[in-house]
Design a protein around this motif. Structure first.
Motif, PDB file in Angstrom:
ATOM      1  N   LEU A 253       0.761  -1.396  -0.039  1.00  0.00           N
ATOM      2  CA  LEU A 253      -0.424  -0.040   0.348  1.00  0.00           C
ATOM      3  C   LEU A 253       0.519   1.361   0.060  1.00  0.00           C
ATOM      4  N   ARG A 254       1.885   1.233   1.057  1.00  0.00           N
ATOM      5  CA  ARG A 254       2.741   2.243   0.261  1.00  0.00           C
ATOM      6  C   ARG A 254       3.588   2.237  -0.417  1.00  0.00           C
ATOM      7  N   LEU A 255       3.457   1.515  -1.142  1.00  0.00           N
ATOM      8  CA  LEU A 255       4.376   1.794  -2.833  1.00  0.00           C
ATOM      9  C   LEU A 255       3.536   1.875  -3.351  1.00  0.00           C
ATOM     10  N   LEU A 256       2.097   2.302  -3.445  1.00  0.00           N
ATOM     11  CA  LEU A 256       1.577   2.947  -4.235  1.00  0.00           C
ATOM     12  C   LEU A 256       0.765   3.715  -4.705  1.00  0.00           C
ATOM     13  N   GLN A 257       1.608   4.255  -3.129  1.00  0.00           N
ATOM     14  CA  GLN A 257       0.997   5.456  -2.516  1.00  0.00           C
ATOM     15  C   GLN A 257       2.814   6.264  -2.686  1.00  0.00           C
ATOM     16  N   CYS A 258       3.144   5.892  -4.372  1.00  0.00           N
ATOM     17  CA  CYS A 258       4.585   6.679  -4.727  1.00  0.00           C
ATOM     18  C   CYS A 258       3.845   7.102  -6.160  1.00  0.00           C
ATOM     19  N   ALA A 299      -3.454  -1.540  11.053  1.00  0.00           N
ATOM     20  CA  ALA A 299      -2.174  -0.932  10.564  1.00  0.00           C
ATOM     21  C   ALA A 299      -2.463  -0.943   9.083  1.00  0.00           C
ATOM     22  N   VAL A 300      -2.833  -2.244   8.701  1.00  0.00           N
ATOM     23  CA  VAL A 300      -3.130  -2.643   7.229  1.00  0.00           C
ATOM     24  C   VAL A 300      -4.725  -1.591   7.172  1.00  0.00           C
ATOM     25  N   LEU A 301      -5.484  -1.244   7.495  1.00  0.00           N
ATOM     26  CA  LEU A 301      -6.296  -0.274   7.742  1.00  0.00           C
ATOM     27  C   LEU A 301      -6.163   1.060   7.027  1.00  0.00           C
ATOM     28  N   PHE A 302      -5.559   1.554   8.112  1.00  0.00           N
ATOM     29  CA  PHE A 302      -4.992   3.304   8.457  1.00  0.00           C
ATOM     30  C   PHE A 302      -4.154   3.011   7.251  1.00  0.00           C
ATOM     31  N   GLU A 303      -3.204   2.684   6.630  1.00  0.00           N
ATOM     32  CA  GLU A 303      -2.192   2.120   5.019  1.00  0.00           C
ATOM     33  C   GLU A 303      -3.271   2.279   4.321  1.00  0.00           C
ATOM     34  N   ALA A 304      -4.607   1.287   4.075  1.00  0.00           N
ATOM     35  CA  ALA A 304      -5.322   2.138   3.114  1.00  0.00           C
ATOM     36  C   ALA A 304      -5.224   3.572   2.966  1.00  0.00           C
ATOM     37  N   ILE A 305      -5.938   3.714   3.554  1.00  0.00           N
ATOM     38  CA  ILE A 305      -6.489   5.333   4.131  1.00  0.00           C
ATOM     39  C   ILE A 305      -6.089   5.879   3.617  1.00  0.00           C
ATOM     40  N   SER A 306      -4.467   5.744   3.893  1.00  0.00           N
ATOM     41  CA  SER A 306      -3.547   6.867   3.572  1.00  0.00           C
ATOM     42  C   SER A 306      -3.732   6.867   2.050  1.00  0.00           C
TER      43      SER A 306
END
Lengths: 911, 154
Positions: A253-258, A299-306
């Motif tokens: 999910l963090r990678l996709l935020q790039c 943790a996964v949920l918050f990252e998805a929200i990010s």
């Protein structure tokens, strides 16, 4: 290490700091003398002392020696010594550059050892130290290890993260190359650990050059989708407290935020589906009561929200995210309330969800008032700041101001800055703004930085409508018996400029204004006094009636002879100016300040510098812009990625598959120089020993007959082609060849110059020592010839090579530790001790040659399984050459003592 | 990424320090001091997260030991808590009911176990099975290697 344990107990028993220091100094002296002593220390002692030094260092004491000994340990044969050496280096050597080249050398050896354990130690060391010299030495090597087809999974993981580290410390030294395309494909790896490490690396690299890693988006989405939709047991040990691969999910999910939302509709749809599933799961009842479960899930949920916030493109998702966070705002877990506040800050800046966030204002204000934990309250302040707009500014500013009175000291300055910014940004009438700032100074004067009061003055000067009100308000505020120096500054400046606007009121006549200001003068610091002196000269211009009073003040010794040069100079100059200048000149010189040019608020700049978390969207946007700029300029990466990968994998299979025909396709033909002995006179000719390691060749030869062999073995079966060649020009008569008692029918005649072929099928029933004998009888020119040769069928022919990691090797080595299972032989070298030849012989013998298992690179280690009809016997062998003594030591460990003995006898004859 | 991981006792005694970025010694001491005073000064049942400079601090208390790490601003706090938990689980599995003394007397082991788990401040492997296996393997390797290498030179 008993000595170490004793030392640690000693330290723990020390009653005082002094006693501890004394004990440590004693130990240091001891270690120093040991290191300096004439007697060379053995590895164990070296390790023990280095470990003690490490302990002392970690206690907080300085260590100025022992580095060299630690570096020596790196090249030790023993794993523990190496490990301790590396630990010491990574803890203590950050900048000790004179040792770096030695360390680099040791690392280089371990990296090329092909022993995964050693390679991992070396990669860890590079990552831990991460110095420039190391980056220079290994920036090219690490990517190579990472994408090599035959690298072990654990090494790949280390290499990926090591590369990440090098990229962070010395990005210029890690150039993108053909490996980048292959790295992206690691996202498809079978091993979830490898994928996790690779995702971290790709995320960092993608931030640097997004264009090069664009293909990772679809792979990441696919991977994520598989995880999200998997049953909790699918991923086995990568399921953490009933949550499927939380670490990997978060990293993906963090990678996709790039990247921006995927353009391809299908991928985008799949991603939206993933995000919806994650949001849905939040509503499901928990699968476990353990906090670990809810933490991992959330943790996964918050990252998805990010990610949803980052994409900022799907209104439904944004609103769902906001509702979810709204639930968390009231959760009984403090951690979740904290994170919900933090996450909502970013959500507030999206136009789609800003209104949704605003509905939670009462909850957030309540959090500000009632949370017991200051860090949660601080997040509430951040969120109030982020959700503030014209509609709720007054309410939010009022709440923040009232909170300021009791706020924790640690966050007051930040609140002051935020209030000042909001008050300015959303001020409809500037009287409210002035009140707010004066309140700030009143409640938290110490935390009002210069920028804040500069700003209020700029605004008052630029806006006519507020000047009178400002003058009146500061005048009133200054009446307080104790007021903050910042208020004196603001008051001095504003009255100096606009005191005339309130001078009509007898309660604030010029003289009263002056007296009020001057009553604060002696309590103020030098800069404030300087400011007040300027206000006084301005008063002379505004109010000629107080000129005398002020001149008197300026003329006093405490001003004209002030020890501070600045104050003295101002007093002298202002006094002279007021004495000689005409009213006109005074009016021109001391005219009202011109409006300040409108520019970005200096307070905002200050807040940015403080990097208040989660509330500086401008920064975020800049990053995004930069990224897209980067993306535009970097040329598209070459795309033969799939081909390269294909090539890589074929190499892998070639390497890992055991060679089917043993000893036949060796690069070095090691036996070609051997001279075939003439064994005509011997009744029973042993086979030449070279056949132990070779399957083809001439077995026997005399003037009449040549016997050639070609054989192949597979597991416990073999097939041997025997060729009988008549070297003469006349016919052999009554030719018969038999093995043991078993007669092999053969063509009874062999023509001159002709060749007869026989095929023998061989089965190994159990392990054996004696080789079968081939008897040959024939008539040649009337005489009966009788020849018997041993067939080169030896136990090792039924070897199946086994490739294994060093871990596996040593595990089995340990299991085969019974005394009778090991056979060892020390013998003199009969041939020259050539490494390549030795390697070829061991492989010809049938064992897999294991590179990088033995810590000593000049030793050889092999492994294989002997197949018989009934059992299989695992065999490990180790050959240690000693070139100086021209000796070898051969050790064999197998599960059967007779096999150990036989193999040892056979192999030892070969060198 | 994680910038550092500190283990300290209730009395503020540092039991383990791992720095994932190069930090000068003087600065390290300052950070340790800041962390211990900050974390030890927290009231019970406070949340486990703090902001410090531009880092996120995540901490958790296990028995008498505090586990405290500093993270980049974009890191996930909840998952960092579970990183700490997984490390505790690994220590627990290795030492069997780990206590502070185990970490004091076997500090090098505690470092080795951490190295298997985290590298360069990133999670290297999350599977407990894989991790325990490689930790055991290196232990085994250690014993066997000693035996393997102990034969006198010839």
């Amino acid at each position: 290490m008993r000595g170490l344990a004793v030392f640690i107990s000693d330290i723990r028993n020390c009653k005082s700091k002094e006693a501890e220091i004394k004990r440590i100094n004693k130990e240091l002296a001891n270690i120093r003398s040991k290191f300096k002593g004439d007697k060379a220390l053995d590895g164990y002692s070296k390790k023990k002392y280095v470990c003690k030094l490490l302990f002392i260092f970690l206690l907080g004491h300085d260590i100025d020696f022992g580095h060299m000994e630690a570096v020596n340990l790196l090249s030790s044969n023993k794993y523990t010594e190496k490990q301790i050496g590396y630990l010491f280096i990574s803890v203590l050597v950050n900048s000790n550059s004179d040792l770096i080249s030695l360390i680099n050398n040791a690392i280089k050896n371990d990296l090329s050892s092909r022993n995964p354990t050693f390679m991992n130690l070396a990669l860890h060391c590079i990552a831990n130290v991460g110095s420039r010299e190391m980056a220079e030495a290994f920036a090219a090597e690490v990517p190579r290890i990472l994408v090599a087809g035959d690298t072990m999974d654990s090494v790949k993981q280390s290499a990926a993260l090591c590369l990440l580290r090098l990229n962070t410390t010395s990005p210029d030294l890690v150039p993108m190359g053909e490996w980048t395309a292959r790295v992206v494909h690691l996202l498809n790896d079978q091993h979830l650990g490898v994928v996790t490490a690779a995702t971290s690396l790709i995320t960092t690299l993608a931030q640097k050059s997004p264009e090069d890693f664009k293909t990772s988006v679809s792979l990441a989405v696919a991977r994520l989708s598989r995880i999200v939709s998997s049953a909790s047991t699918d991923l086995q040990d990568y399921t953490y407290y009933f949550v499927a691969a939380p670490w990997l999910s978060v990293k993906l999910l963090r990678l996709l935020q790039c990247y921006p939302p995927p353009e391809d509709g299908a991928i985008r749809g799949r991603l939206t589906e993933c995000l919806e599933t994650i949001l849905n799961k939040a509503q499901e009842p928990p699968k476990s009561k353990k906090v670990q479960h809810s933490n991992a899930k959330n943790a996964v949920l918050f990252e998805a929200i990010s990610l949803i916030i980052h994409h900022d493109s799907e209104p439904t998702l944004l609103v769902r995210a906001c509702n979810q966070l709204g639930q968390f705002l009231q959760h009984r877990e403090t951690n979740l309330r904290y994170l919900a506040l933090e996450s909502m800050c970013t959500l507030a800046s999206s136009e789609f969800s800003h209104e949704a966030v605003k509905t939670h204002i009462e909850t957030v204000i309540n959090a500000l008032k009632s949370e017991r934990d200051v860090s949660v309250r601080q997040r509430a302040v951040d969120l109030l700041y982020a959700m503030c707009d014209r509609s709720n500014a007054k309410q939010i500013v009022a709440e923040m101001l009232s909170y300021l009175e009791t706020a924790d000291y640690s966050i007051r300055e930040e609140i002051v800055l935020k209030v000042a910014i909001l008050a300015e940004k959303y001020a409809v009438d500037y009287t409210w703004y002035v009140d707010t700032i004066l309140n700030l100074i009143r409640f938290a004067g110490d935390y009002v930085s210069d920028e804040v009061w500069y700003r209020v003055i700029q605004i008052v000067i630029n806006r006519d409508e507020v000047q009178g009100y400002a003058a009146k308000t500061v005048f009133e505020a200054l009446q307080a018996p104790a007021c903050h120096e910042n208020l004196v500054k603001v008051g001095g400046y504003i009255l100096g400029e606009f005191g005339n606007l309130i001078a009509g009121d007898s309660r604030s006549s010029p003289l009263i204004q002056f007296d009020l200001l001057h009553s604060k003068f002696h309590l103020c610091s030098v800069p404030t006094r300087a400011l007040l002196l300027s206000a006084y000269i301005k008063f002379i211009n505004l109010f000629p009636e107080v000129k005398g009073t002020i001149q008197e003040v300026l003329r006093s010794d405490s001003q004209l002879r002030n020890a501070d040069v600045e104050l003295q100079q101002r007093a002298v100059e202002y006094l002279r100016l007021s004495c000689i200048a005409s009213t006109d000149i005074l009016a021109t010189v001391l005219e009202e300040m011109p409006p300040f040019p409108e520019r970005e608020s200096s307070i905002l700049a200050k807040l940015k510098k403080k990097k208040g978390p989660g509330n500086l969207h401008p920064d975020l946007d800049e990053n995004r812009k930069e990224r897209s700029v980067n993306g535009g300029t970097v040329a598209a990466s070459p795309t033969p990625s799939t081909d390269l990968l294909g090539l890589g994998s074929t190499i892998a299979t070639q390497n890992s598959a055991p060679p089917v025909s043993k000893g036949t396709s060796l690069l070095v033909d090691v036996f070609s120089e051997n001279i075939i002995p003439d064994m005509r006179c011997l009744p029973l000719a042993p086979f030449p020993s070279r056949f132990v390691c070779k399957n083809n060749g001439v077995l026997y030869e005399n003037q009449l007959l040549q016997i050639g062999l070609k054989s192949e073995f597979r597991q416990n079966l073999g097939r041997m082609y025997v060729f009988f060649g008549n070297k003469t020009s006349t016919q052999f008569m009554n030719f018969a060849a038999s093995v043991f008692i078993l007669c092999i029918p053969a063509d009874p005649t062999v023509d001159g110059g002709a060749q007869l072929q026989q095929i023998l099928n061989i089965e190994c029933v159990s392990d054996f020592v004696d080789a079968p004998v081939l008897n040959i009888q024939f008539r040649y020119g009337g005489t009966l010839q009788n020849i018997a040769v041993k067939l080169p069928i030896t136990l090792n022919k039924f070897f199946q090579p086994t490739e294994m990691t060093s871990q596996d090797f040593f595990q089995r080595w340990k299991q085969l530790g019974a005394p009778q299972q090991e056979v060892q032989k020390i013998f003199k070298a009969k041939n020259s001790m050539d490494t390549e030849v030795t390697k070829a012989k061991i492989m010809g013998f049938g064992a897999a040659l294991l590179d990088g298992v033995d810590p000593n690179p000049s030793n050889f280690v092999g492994a294989g399984v002997i197949h018989t009809k009934t059992t299989q016997v695992g065999c490990l062998l180790r050959l240690e050459p000693n070139t100086q003594a021209q000796m070898y030591r051969l050790t064999l460990r197998t599960s059967r003592d007779t096999v150990s003995q036989r193999l040892c006898d056979l192999l030892s004859e070969q060198f | 990424m994680m910038h550092f991981l500190l283990l300290f006792s209730r009395q503020g005694k540092l039991r383990l320090q791992k720095w994932f970025t190069p930090v000068p010694e003087r600065e390290k001491k300052k950070i340790v001091r800041d962390m211990t005073t900050m974390v030890l000064g927290r009231k019970p049942r406070s949340c486990n997260f703090l902001h410090w400079k531009d880092l996120k601090i995540v901490y958790k208390k296990y028995a008498s030991l505090y586990f405290c790490c500093g993270l980049d601003a974009e890191e996930n706090e909840l998952l960092a808590l579970e990183v700490l938990h997984r490390y505790v689980e690994l220590l627990d599995k290795y030492f069997g009911n780990v206590c502070e003394l185990d970490i004091i007397f076997n500090f090098e082991k505690a470092y080795f176990i951490l190295d298997e788990f985290l590298l360069g401040g990133e999670v290297q492997e999350t599977s407990k099975q894989v991790l325990s296996r490689s930790i055991e393997a290196s232990d085994m390797l250690q014993e066997t290697m000693e035996e393997y290498m102990s034969k006198p030179a010839f």
